[in-house]
Design an enzyme around this catalytic site. Sequence first.
Site, mmCIF file in Angstrom:
data_model
loop_
_atom_site.group_PDB
_atom_site.id
_atom_site.type_symbol
_atom_site.label_atom_id
_atom_site.label_comp_id
_atom_site.label_asym_id
_atom_site.label_seq_id
_atom_site.Cartn_x
_atom_site.Cartn_y
_atom_site.Cartn_z
ATOM 1 N N LYS A 44 27.545 77.261 39.154
ATOM 2 C CA LYS A 44 27.960 77.253 40.568
ATOM 3 C C LYS A 44 29.387 76.733 40.729
ATOM 4 C CE LYS A 44 23.333 76.951 42.555
ATOM 5 N NZ LYS A 44 22.514 76.490 41.419
HETATM 6 O O1 S5P Z 1 19.802 78.813 46.378
HETATM 7 C C1 S5P Z 1 19.520 78.481 45.229
HETATM 8 C C2 S5P Z 1 20.324 78.869 44.153
HETATM 9 C C3 S5P Z 1 19.919 78.526 42.862
HETATM 10 S S1 S5P Z 1 20.812 79.181 41.569
HETATM 11 N N1 S5P Z 1 18.404 77.756 44.980
HETATM 12 C C4 S5P Z 1 18.036 77.398 43.719
HETATM 13 O O2 S5P Z 1 16.970 76.777 43.575
HETATM 14 N N2 S5P Z 1 18.805 77.756 42.635
HETATM 15 C C5 S5P Z 1 18.468 77.331 41.245
HETATM 16 O O3 S5P Z 1 17.240 77.946 40.891
HETATM 17 C C6 S5P Z 1 18.249 75.843 41.079
HETATM 18 O O4 S5P Z 1 19.449 75.210 40.658
HETATM 19 C C7 S5P Z 1 17.174 75.763 40.011
HETATM 20 O O5 S5P Z 1 17.780 75.762 38.728
HETATM 21 C C8 S5P Z 1 16.391 77.053 40.167
HETATM 22 C C9 S5P Z 1 15.093 76.873 40.924
HETATM 23 O O6 S5P Z 1 14.222 76.034 40.247
HETATM 24 P P1 S5P Z 1 12.738 75.728 40.755
HETATM 25 O O7 S5P Z 1 12.238 74.711 39.779
HETATM 26 O O8 S5P Z 1 12.828 75.179 42.146
HETATM 27 O O9 S5P Z 1 11.993 77.023 40.659
#
Ligand code: S5P
Length: 474
Positions: A304
Amino acid sequence: MGTNNKLEELAISLYNIDAVKFGEFMTKIGIKTPVYFDLRVIVSYPDVMDLISVLLYEYALKDKKCDHVCGVPYTALPIATLISVKTKTSMLMRRKEAKSYGTKKVIEGHYKQGDSCLIIEDVVTSGSSVLETVTDLRKEGLKAEEVIVILDREQGGKQNLAVNNVQMKSLFTMTELIDILVKNNKITEESGKDVINYLKNVQAPQSAPEFERILLPYEKRAEFATNSIAKQLFTIMATKKTNLCLSVDLTSSTKILDLLEKVGEHVCLVKTHIDIIEDFTNDFIVRLKQLAQTFNFLILEDRKYADIGNTVSLQYSKGLYQVGEWADCVTAHSLPGEGLLKALNNSNNGLSRGVFLLAEMSSEGNLITKDYTETTVKMAAKYPEIITGFVCQKKETFKDPGLIQLTPGVQLESSKDELGQVYNTPEKVILENGADVVVVGRGIVAAKSPVSEAIIYKDTLWRCYMKRVSGKME
Ligand code: S5P
């Protein structure tokens, strides 16, 4: 009478019955025009109707088989009827107003999934009316890939349709029609030229129905991709039959590698946060690349980036991680402006690289506005060679079928975490929100059995995608 003579006769008849008029007019989509077609009047002229249907038959149906014909409402409906009766081809009828009633059928007639349907239209300017019909037919599982029209106004409609996988044939282009009218002294050469120049200068805006992109299969989308990583990712998804991106948000390199050994075959993309790994060494990168090769997945470093171009360029290629050396693609914010994209584009060392721009976020209360999202998408359009797609949450965010919608915030049940992350279900993100690649982190890595959980996600996500491209969305 030969086809060319018949075409000439039709052009003159259209002029004589005032179906084509010269002057100053406004089209349906608000473009000012010195020429106007009102083919609705042809219903009062059976000879003209007859001639049109004969010509359309000779152009489009004689050497080709299609299961159905369908006229774009309303002008083309009687023409489609004539062709259907003449060629003994089944006709389908699209209701224009059904949407507001909700439950009524949009396509009338009997058909099966996978049947082909030739679309018939009178005049094409932007192609948007044809695309509305195409979309409704595709939603019913019909193949709608060809349209035959009487007149192509040469204002971008043909290209708009091609982008949506619809080939257009026309009896006349505007240039051909004007030529005939000039040759037959109906209009002067001068005013003919004026009309052609005017129309060429006023091209219709690119328009596509919002759900067009998401109805195309990944292998088709690969053909539209301008960024080489997007092309590769679409192809990997289509061949491995998975649209799962695993977010390996673990802090131990051994744990990450062990997990990837077991789930590598089930994912198309592995997303890393390289700076959370506590025992990082270059060996980790070597092993990660080997696994990517063995299991045919791509690597996305979710860095990011959000700084001025010069700093991003350094962060990308220097320092401990040297991300540009090993990550096929990275994420970046559009906040700092285009300099950041230029920096990433110039720092790829001749390697195939891509960027997912953040157009929306999954977290509650994030500060991204609609304007910000729209400007992000516009900015990306200037860098087609480096943009792989968008990290976003909604299908309306962009239309380009060559770009990829990467959607995080997904678990099998909708929920929230204690820090504002919002989770939607696979069904919702793929069928409603337009996700192409789905990011799952804790849903898999924090599960009791991450490997079997990964398989469940992979199967569920793929099932949703198959449902989406089969056209049966309801
Ligand atoms: O809007 C976003 C963008 C990203 S890249 N929301 C997110 O959650 N992410 C990333 O996606 C976040 O940094 C994490 O690595 C992943 C989601 O992880 P989870 O464990 O919540 O599924």
